[in-house]
Design an enzyme around this catalytic site. Structure first.
Site, PDB file in Angstrom:
ATOM      1  N   LYS A  43       0.844  -1.204   0.000  1.00 12.89           N
ATOM      2  CA  LYS A  43       0.000   0.000   0.000  1.00 12.89           C
ATOM      3  C   LYS A  43       0.878   1.253   0.000  1.00 12.89           C
ATOM      4  O   LYS A  43       2.071   1.181   0.332  1.00 12.89           O
ATOM      5  CB  LYS A  43      -0.917  -0.012   1.233  1.00 12.89           C
ATOM      6  CG  LYS A  43      -0.174   0.021   2.567  1.00 12.89           C
ATOM      7  CD  LYS A  43      -1.117  -0.306   3.728  1.00 12.89           C
ATOM      8  CE  LYS A  43      -0.371  -0.270   5.053  1.00 12.89           C
ATOM      9  NZ  LYS A  43      -1.171  -0.824   6.163  1.00 12.89           N
ATOM     10  N   ARG A 141     -11.044   0.169  14.108  1.00  9.37           N
ATOM     11  CA  ARG A 141     -10.960   1.015  12.912  1.00  9.37           C
ATOM     12  C   ARG A 141     -11.874   0.391  11.864  1.00  9.37           C
ATOM     13  O   ARG A 141     -12.947   0.885  11.587  1.00  9.37           O
ATOM     14  CB  ARG A 141      -9.517   1.068  12.373  1.00  9.37           C
ATOM     15  CG  ARG A 141      -8.509   1.630  13.350  1.00  9.37           C
ATOM     16  CD  ARG A 141      -7.150   1.799  12.709  1.00  9.37           C
ATOM     17  NE  ARG A 141      -6.705   0.593  12.013  1.00  9.37           N
ATOM     18  CZ  ARG A 141      -5.543   0.461  11.406  1.00  9.37           C
ATOM     19  NH1 ARG A 141      -4.674   1.466  11.407  1.00  9.37           N
ATOM     20  NH2 ARG A 141      -5.203  -0.660  10.799  1.00  9.37           N
ATOM     21  N   TYR A 268      16.850  29.639   9.667  1.00  5.07           N
ATOM     22  CA  TYR A 268      15.673  30.342  10.199  1.00  5.07           C
ATOM     23  C   TYR A 268      15.688  30.384  11.722  1.00  5.07           C
ATOM     24  O   TYR A 268      16.081  29.417  12.376  1.00  5.07           O
ATOM     25  CB  TYR A 268      14.397  29.626   9.755  1.00  5.07           C
ATOM     26  CG  TYR A 268      14.037  29.872   8.314  1.00  5.07           C
ATOM     27  CD1 TYR A 268      13.727  31.153   7.856  1.00  5.07           C
ATOM     28  CD2 TYR A 268      13.985  28.810   7.415  1.00  5.07           C
ATOM     29  CE1 TYR A 268      13.384  31.370   6.539  1.00  5.07           C
ATOM     30  CE2 TYR A 268      13.638  29.022   6.087  1.00  5.07           C
ATOM     31  CZ  TYR A 268      13.341  30.313   5.656  1.00  5.07           C
ATOM     32  OH  TYR A 268      12.998  30.522   4.353  1.00  5.07           O
ATOM     33  N   MET A 316      12.523  24.231   3.861  1.00  4.23           N
ATOM     34  CA  MET A 316      11.726  23.481   2.890  1.00  4.23           C
ATOM     35  C   MET A 316      12.615  22.706   1.908  1.00  4.23           C
ATOM     36  O   MET A 316      12.348  21.558   1.586  1.00  4.23           O
ATOM     37  CB  MET A 316      10.801  24.424   2.116  1.00  4.23           C
ATOM     38  CG  MET A 316       9.853  23.677   1.203  1.00  4.23           C
ATOM     39  SD  MET A 316       8.817  24.762   0.213  1.00  4.23           S
ATOM     40  CE  MET A 316       7.756  25.479   1.460  1.00  4.23           C
TER      41      MET A 316
HETATM   42  C1  LIG Z   1      -0.428  -1.821   6.798  1.00  9.97           C
HETATM   43  C2  LIG Z   1      -0.987  -3.118   7.198  1.00  9.97           C
HETATM   44  C3  LIG Z   1      -0.171  -4.245   7.319  1.00  9.97           C
HETATM   45  C4  LIG Z   1       1.335  -4.176   7.243  1.00  9.97           C
HETATM   46  O1  LIG Z   1       1.813  -3.669   8.460  1.00  9.97           O
HETATM   47  P1  LIG Z   1       3.366  -3.567   8.801  1.00  9.97           P
HETATM   48  O2  LIG Z   1       3.384  -3.155  10.229  1.00  9.97           O
HETATM   49  O3  LIG Z   1       3.928  -2.525   7.906  1.00  9.97           O
HETATM   50  O4  LIG Z   1       3.978  -4.890   8.552  1.00  9.97           O
HETATM   51  C5  LIG Z   1      -0.774  -5.467   7.559  1.00  9.97           C
HETATM   52  N1  LIG Z   1      -2.116  -5.559   7.722  1.00  9.97           N
HETATM   53  C6  LIG Z   1      -2.928  -4.492   7.651  1.00  9.97           C
HETATM   54  C7  LIG Z   1      -4.383  -4.661   7.856  1.00  9.97           C
HETATM   55  C8  LIG Z   1      -2.392  -3.242   7.399  1.00  9.97           C
HETATM   56  O5  LIG Z   1      -3.198  -2.166   7.353  1.00  9.97           O
END
Ligand SMILES: *Cc1c(COP(=O)(O)O)cnc(C)c1O
Length: 376
Positions: A43, A141, A268, A316
């Site tokens: 992802k 969630r 800065y 930046m």
């Molecule tokens: C992002 C995610 C993972 C991977 O998690 P890591 O801690 O990066 O290994 C696995 N399962 C779900 C549901 C996730 O949202």
């Protein structure tokens, strides 16, 4: 994904992504499993590192299961993967059904309404459709709550038209070896999985562990593990040595070197004042490139293994380092300072910035020249 700098000579920094290291990390995780499948979570463009290239390399290495969060991430990934399964963690929105079917994406169903959308689609299509069921065991969630799960299991028609490929849940504290929430979630999940197996299919596969969960022991592995961060070199567990190989090296280009007098300020807010006469190197990277502003006054870079402290505030587009102790003429404009790499792991940078390695990686900008190595 936004276009990265095309030319190393014109970019302010060089980001090297070692695809071979990602593959070796996947193989290391896979070697810890006995029987469970090792998926890959790609992802957010593989945590900012390039989902297409990483997924292709992992599929060559034998990975058959990939997770993305968004529907469009799945659509892009499909162009790099032929037959491997692509699971979409956020599941479907009404009206997106066709996209899933067209690109052969498998939705993770996270709530009763999503299951309803897919049941209707299956009825319309007149065939069984592959899905993953997400059960909530403590994250609050996404996922069916225990009460929603009870209702589901009590409804004889609930799974009509659904080919459940996996039942999954997610640990809240998997990176803490001794947190008792791990065992509690494991117990609740095991009970739920048993009930699904009794109702749906005796061999129904289950999955609980992300990167950190893999290191909690074999009983957390289930039938599939879902690592993300560990593939990209992040430490899966707190307080123990990181077994994963670093994947990225970020080198910032020196734009200018100059002498500073005792008392001269840098950057800065004039937050840094030279305590003695010295030398400052200015580098063409800043918070717009994901070099977090909270690193101001905390981080270091390395020049050929020698540590140079970050001084003044992160701007930046610019960083300033104290290079007073490097031999004169050792550095010149155009040379690189190592901002992230073997000497300076993503978890160290994350700790200094008050965040986690995940945020360091996903914040990496697109002005770097990206150099991919280790592809076979
Ligand atoms: C992002 C995610 C993972 C991977 O998690 P890591 O801690 O990066 O290994 C696995 N399962 C779900 C549901 C996730 O949202």
């Amino acid at each position: 994904m936004p276009k990265s700098a095309r030319n190393e000579g014109r970019a302010g920094a060089l980001l090297t992504v070692d695809i071979g290291a990602v593959v070796r990390n996947w193989q290391l995780l896979n070697s810890k499993l006995s029987g469970a499948r090792c998926a890959a979570v790609v992802k957010a463009d593989a945590y900012g590192l390039g989902a297409g290239r990483i997924a292709s390399a992992l599929s060559w290495a034998g990975c058959k299961d990939f997770f993305v969060a968004h529907i469009d991430e799945g659509v892009s990934l499909r162009s790099s993967l032929a037959t491997q399964r692509i699971f979409v963690l956020h599941g479907p929105f009404p009206g997106t059904e066709k996209v899933f079917l067209e690109h052969d994406l498998i939705p993770v169903l996270n709530a009763p309404w999503q299951l309803e959308v897919w049941r209707r689609l299956a009825a319309k299509e007149g065939r069984n459709l592959p899905v993953v069921l997400h059960l909530d065991t403590g994250m609050t969630r996404l996922g069916f709550t225990p009460a929603e799960t009870d209702a589901l299991l009590a409804d004889a028609a609930a799974f009509t038209g659904l080919d459940i490929q996996l039942v999954m849940s997610h640990l809240a504290c998997g990176d803490e070896l001794n947190n008792r929430m791990n065992a509690e979630q494991h117990l609740l999940f095991s009970e739920m999985v048993s009930r699904f197996r009794a109702t749906v299919a005796p061999q129904l596969p289950c999955s609980l562990a992300a990167s950190s969960g893999i290191f909690l022991g074999a009983r957390y592995h289930g039938d599939m593990v879902r690592p993300g961060i560990a593939l990209y070199g992040g430490a899966p567990q707190e307080g123990v040595p990181n077994p994963m190989e670093p994947v990225i090296r970020l080198q910032g280009k020196i734009l200018r070197l100059q002498e500073v007098e005792k008392g001269q300020t840098v950057g800065y807010g004039a937050s840094y004042r030279a305590p003695v006469k010295g030398r400052v190197a200015t580098v063409g990277v800043g918070y717009a490139d994901g070099y977090l502003r909270s690193l101001s006054g905390k981080a270091h870079a390395y020049f050929k293994g020698q540590r140079v402290p970050l001084i003044g505030r992160v701007s930046m587009d610019l960083l300033t380092f104290d290079v007073s102790h490097l031999p004169e003429n050792a550095v010149k404009p155009g040379d690189y300072l190592d901002l992230i790499g073997k000497d300076n792991p993503i978890d160290t940078i994350a700790r200094q910035a008050g965040t986690i390695s995940y945020e360091v990686l996903t914040a990496l900008g697109h002005r770097y020249y990206r150099h991919y190595i280790g592809e076979t």
